[in-house]
Design an enzyme around this catalytic site. Structure first.
Site: not given
Length: 330
Positions: A243-245, A263
């Site tokens: 997922a993102h980051n 994250s």
């Protein structure tokens, strides 16, 4: 068809030849399936007992095992049968699909694209504005690379893969079929009137290091800000979600159906078992292992092994499972 003598194979893997066979070797297979013109491998005692009934004329064997060659059969003793077999598989590797033209006339390549030496682009590919492809990049048919992306030297991208805008890919990477790089992260918040959801835009990108391999149908989402980062040498199985980051260190392994929420940070050499799930904003430190099917809810210390759902220290979880089995029996 490639054909080797047992002496030639021994030279390739650098082992110690025991016994002999005049049989020419034309391929490899598992102990139970191998024919007399094939070589197999034995990496544990579990498989050593199957050797007498195997039709294979030769086997690559861990030197720690005791196995008899037998009549007109040969063994090659090595420190690690898996690594030796990997060398041999390279020799028997079939040729890659042929490109009749370096840039297929049915590909769409923007006039601003910078192409390195020896690039190959298949039919139905789309390569957008200001994309940079390094030397020897191969895009198999129906790959899309969107604007301002960069792909390093000798990276191979298989059919159906989509690399979204502003992605940065390193050298010697392999993306298998239908990989998604740089799609929007999953981010929504309830609207002020409570009657819907507000989409959170993700304006970052994805940065992937050198020597990364990503399996079919896996996804690496772009960051909300800054970058989602996959470190050098990471190996990602099929059907994995990053997922993102998220930030992955060097040489991490993620098995199929595992997933990282937003994250998550992985240190170097982290191993994530199949179907494991990692909670957002969690750090798994270098050298840690997450068992298959586990659910990680908090940080994991360097070198630790965690199991279960929710995941806890490995030996502790095994004791819990043993205690439960005793309760069931009683």
């Amino acid at each position: 068809m490639k054909v080797f003598t047992i002496e030639e194979i021994n030279a390739i893997v650098g082992g110690k030849l025991i016994g002999s066979t005049s049989q020419q070797i034309t391929g490899l297979d598992q102990l139970q399936n191998a024919n007399k013109d094939q070589i197999t491998f034995i990496g544990s005692r579990k498989f050593a007992k199957l050797w007498p009934d195997s039709k294979a004329s030769a086997a690559i064997v861990n030197e720690s095992l005791t196995v008899e060659a037998g009549s007109d059969r040969a063994l090659i003793l090595v420190k690690n049968a898996d690594l030796a077999m990997a060398k041999l598989l390279e020799e028997f590797k079939p040729k890659a699909p042929v490109f009749e033209a370096d840039i297929h006339p049915a590909a769409t390549v923007h006039e601003s694209v910078v192409l390195g030496k020896g690039c190959k682009i298949g039919a139905g590919c789309y390569v957008g504005k200001d994309v940079v492809l390094g030397d020897g990049v191969i895009l198999y048919p129906n790959v899309s690379v969107f604007d301002d992306s960069k792909i390093g030297d000798h990276t191979v991208v298989w059919s159906g893969t989509v690399i979204r805008e502003r992605s940065i890919i390193g050298n010697h990477c392999i993306f298998h079929n239908n990989v998604s790089i740089g799609a929007d992260g999953f981010g929504y918040r309830p609207s002020e009137d409570g009657r819907g959801l507000v989409k959170i835009e993700h304006i970052g990108n994805v940065v992937i290091g050198n020597g990364v391999e990503i399996g079919a149908n896996s996804c690496v989402d772009r960051a909300k800000f800054s970058s989602t980062i996959i470190g050098d040498g990471c190996k990602i199985d099929n059907l994995v979600q990053i997922a993102h980051n998220c930030i992955l260190g060097r040489s991490c392994i993620m098995a199929g159906h595992s997933g990282l929420a937003g994250s998550v940070t992985l240190g170097d050499g982290v191993v994530i078992g199949g179907s494991a799930s990692i909670k957002d904003h969690t750090t798994i430190h270098s050298g840690a292992t997450v068992g298959a099917g586990s659910g990680v809810m908090g940080d994991v210390a360097a070198g630790a092994t965690v199991l279960g759902y929710p995941a806890t220290e490995g030996r502790n979880m095994l004791k819990q499972w043993a205690a439960l089995r005793k309760l069931v029996k009683s």
